[in-house]
Structures are given as structure tokens and as C-alpha cells.
Design a protein around this motif. Structure first.
Motif, short mmCIF file in Angstrom:
data_model
loop_
_atom_site.label_atom_id
_atom_site.label_comp_id
_atom_site.label_asym_id
_atom_site.label_seq_id
_atom_site.Cartn_x
_atom_site.Cartn_y
_atom_site.Cartn_z
N ARG A 40 31.76 34.42 28.05
CA ARG A 40 30.52 34.80 28.72
C ARG A 40 30.45 34.12 30.09
N VAL A 41 29.92 34.86 31.05
CA VAL A 41 29.59 34.28 32.35
C VAL A 41 28.08 34.41 32.50
N ARG A 42 27.47 33.36 33.05
CA ARG A 42 26.01 33.33 33.13
C ARG A 42 25.57 32.72 34.45
N VAL A 43 24.53 33.32 35.02
CA VAL A 43 23.80 32.71 36.12
C VAL A 43 22.43 32.38 35.58
N LYS A 44 22.13 31.10 35.57
CA LYS A 44 20.87 30.60 35.03
C LYS A 44 20.17 29.84 36.16
N GLY A 45 19.14 30.49 36.71
CA GLY A 45 18.50 29.89 37.88
C GLY A 45 19.49 29.83 39.02
N ASP A 46 19.76 28.62 39.52
CA ASP A 46 20.69 28.42 40.63
C ASP A 46 22.04 27.90 40.16
N SER A 47 22.35 28.02 38.89
CA SER A 47 23.59 27.47 38.33
C SER A 47 24.43 28.55 37.68
N GLY A 48 25.74 28.33 37.69
CA GLY A 48 26.67 29.25 37.04
C GLY A 48 27.38 28.56 35.89
N PHE A 49 27.74 29.33 34.86
CA PHE A 49 28.40 28.78 33.68
C PHE A 49 29.41 29.78 33.14
N LEU A 50 30.49 29.25 32.60
CA LEU A 50 31.46 30.02 31.84
C LEU A 50 31.47 29.45 30.43
N TYR A 66 31.14 25.47 30.47
CA TYR A 66 31.55 24.75 31.67
C TYR A 66 30.75 25.24 32.88
N PRO A 67 30.22 24.31 33.67
CA PRO A 67 29.57 24.74 34.92
C PRO A 67 30.61 25.25 35.90
N ILE A 68 30.25 26.32 36.61
CA ILE A 68 31.11 26.87 37.66
C ILE A 68 30.22 27.15 38.87
N PRO A 69 30.81 27.26 40.05
CA PRO A 69 29.98 27.57 41.22
C PRO A 69 29.23 28.89 41.01
N VAL A 70 27.97 28.92 41.43
CA VAL A 70 27.16 30.11 41.22
C VAL A 70 27.76 31.32 41.92
N ALA A 71 28.41 31.12 43.06
CA ALA A 71 29.07 32.24 43.76
C ALA A 71 30.17 32.83 42.90
N ASP A 72 30.93 31.97 42.19
CA ASP A 72 31.97 32.45 41.29
C ASP A 72 31.35 33.22 40.12
N ALA A 73 30.26 32.69 39.58
CA ALA A 73 29.59 33.35 38.46
C ALA A 73 29.08 34.73 38.88
N LEU A 74 28.52 34.84 40.06
CA LEU A 74 28.04 36.14 40.55
C LEU A 74 29.19 37.12 40.70
N ASP A 75 30.35 36.65 41.21
CA ASP A 75 31.51 37.53 41.33
C ASP A 75 32.04 37.93 39.96
N LEU A 76 32.07 36.99 39.01
CA LEU A 76 32.54 37.30 37.66
C LEU A 76 31.63 38.31 36.96
N LEU A 77 30.33 38.23 37.22
CA LEU A 77 29.41 39.20 36.62
C LEU A 77 29.75 40.62 37.03
N LYS A 78 30.33 40.78 38.21
CA LYS A 78 30.73 42.11 38.68
C LYS A 78 31.86 42.69 37.83
N LEU A 79 32.59 41.83 37.11
CA LEU A 79 33.68 42.27 36.24
C LEU A 79 33.19 42.67 34.85
N CYS A 80 31.94 42.37 34.56
CA CYS A 80 31.37 42.64 33.23
C CYS A 80 30.83 44.06 33.19
N PRO A 81 31.13 44.79 32.09
CA PRO A 81 30.66 46.18 32.02
C PRO A 81 29.14 46.30 31.97
N ASN A 82 28.47 45.36 31.33
CA ASN A 82 27.01 45.39 31.23
C ASN A 82 26.49 43.97 31.39
N VAL A 83 25.45 43.81 32.15
CA VAL A 83 24.87 42.49 32.38
C VAL A 83 23.47 42.45 31.77
#
Length: 153
Positions: A40-50, A66-83
Motif C-alpha cells: 500500500r502507498v498512502r498520503v496521510k496529511g503531509d506525509s507519505g508511507f509505504l 515506512y515513511p517515504i517522501p510525500v512527492a514519491d507517495a503522490l507519484d506512486l498513487l498514480k500507479l494504483c488502479p483505484n485510490v
């Protein structure tokens, strides 16, 4: 090893709302939603997580987050079929935290409460707003809701 032990419930009423001490908007998607493992990839508020979760064994499963940069999380969400889009409300009762997820979009109208426990047999508060337990009902898994939304049931 990280072990998540969690119970999930439907809600009987809105009596929990005045008890909320924090609410956060969450966008989450699944890079993999196989029953044996979810990624799972998640953007929670101003934070990103894998997050990687193992297969459920009762109400327990392995979980690694694991925390990841929010910019990375936003890009990874684009790879998900449904958010999924939801607001998570936190309610504390007797030293326990209930995470109440109020879903939006195609899952609008669904509200569930989750509580993480120390063990599968641990006691927990049972306020009047806590309804039927749906911990073992796969339809309520977030990964399932991303594939078959509540509005399609």
C-alpha cells in the motif's frame, strides 16, 4: 517482526463524533492487493508511507510501514488502479485509540472503526456506538474496497 492485531467494527450511531480529537484526510492505493501480501502507498496529511502487509491469520498479520517522501507517495498513487479517499478520525477511550475511517467517493456512506490490540484476546472498551464486528469479512478490507467499492454492493 511487526505484528498488527486489529479488530474492525461497523458503527451503530454518531455518538463518537463529539469524542474526536484529531481528523486527517488520507489517500491510499494498492500496488499489490493479493491476499498473501498487500503493498500500500498512502498520503496521510503531509506525509507519505509505504506499507507491506502479510496474509491475515485471524485478526493478526505481519505489517511493515515506512515513511517515504510525500512527492514519491503522490507519484506512486498514480500507479494504483483505484485510490481510496477517506478521513480518519481518532477517538481515545480508556487508554485505547479507535481509528474511525469515514470513506468518500465510491465508498461514501461507509464508516468503520478499528482498534489495534496487544493480543487477540486483549480486552477493549465497547462504547454504545460500536456495532457489529467485521474483522473477518474481507469485503471491508481497504484493499477490497479499492477493487469493489461499497457503492457496488
Amino acid at each position: 517482526m511487526a505484528l498488527e492485531i486489529e479488530r474492525k467494527f461497523l458503527l451503530n450511531n454518531d455518538n463518537w463524533r463529539p469524542l474526536v480529537h484529531k481528523s486527517t484526510r488520507i489517500a491510499q492505493g494498492y500496488l499489490n492487493a493479493e491476499p498473501e501480501r498487500t503493498v500500500r502507498v498512502r498520503v496521510k496529511g503531509d506525509s507519505g508511507f509505504l506499507t507491506i502487509k502479510g496474509k491475515n491469520d485471524g485478526i493478526s498479520r505481519l505489517e511493515f510501514e515506512y515513511p517515504i517522501p510525500v512527492a514519491d507517495a503522490l507519484d506512486l498513487l498514480k500507479l494504483c488502479p483505484n485510490v481510496l479517499d477517506k478521513t480518519r478520525h481518532l477517538v481515545n477511550i480508556d487508554g485505547h485509540t479507535f481509528e474511525i475511517d469515514e470513506f468518500h467517493g465510491l465508498n461514501d456512506g461507509l464508516i468503520v472503526a478499528e482498534i489495534e490490540l496487544e493480543s487477540e484476546t486483549a480486552s477493549y472498551p465497547q462504547p454504545d456506538w460500536l456495532g457489529d464486528e467485521v474483522s473477518g469479512d474481507a469485503r471491508y478490507y481497504n484493499s477490497a474496497l479499492s477493487e469493489k467499492p461499497f457503492s457496488s454492493w
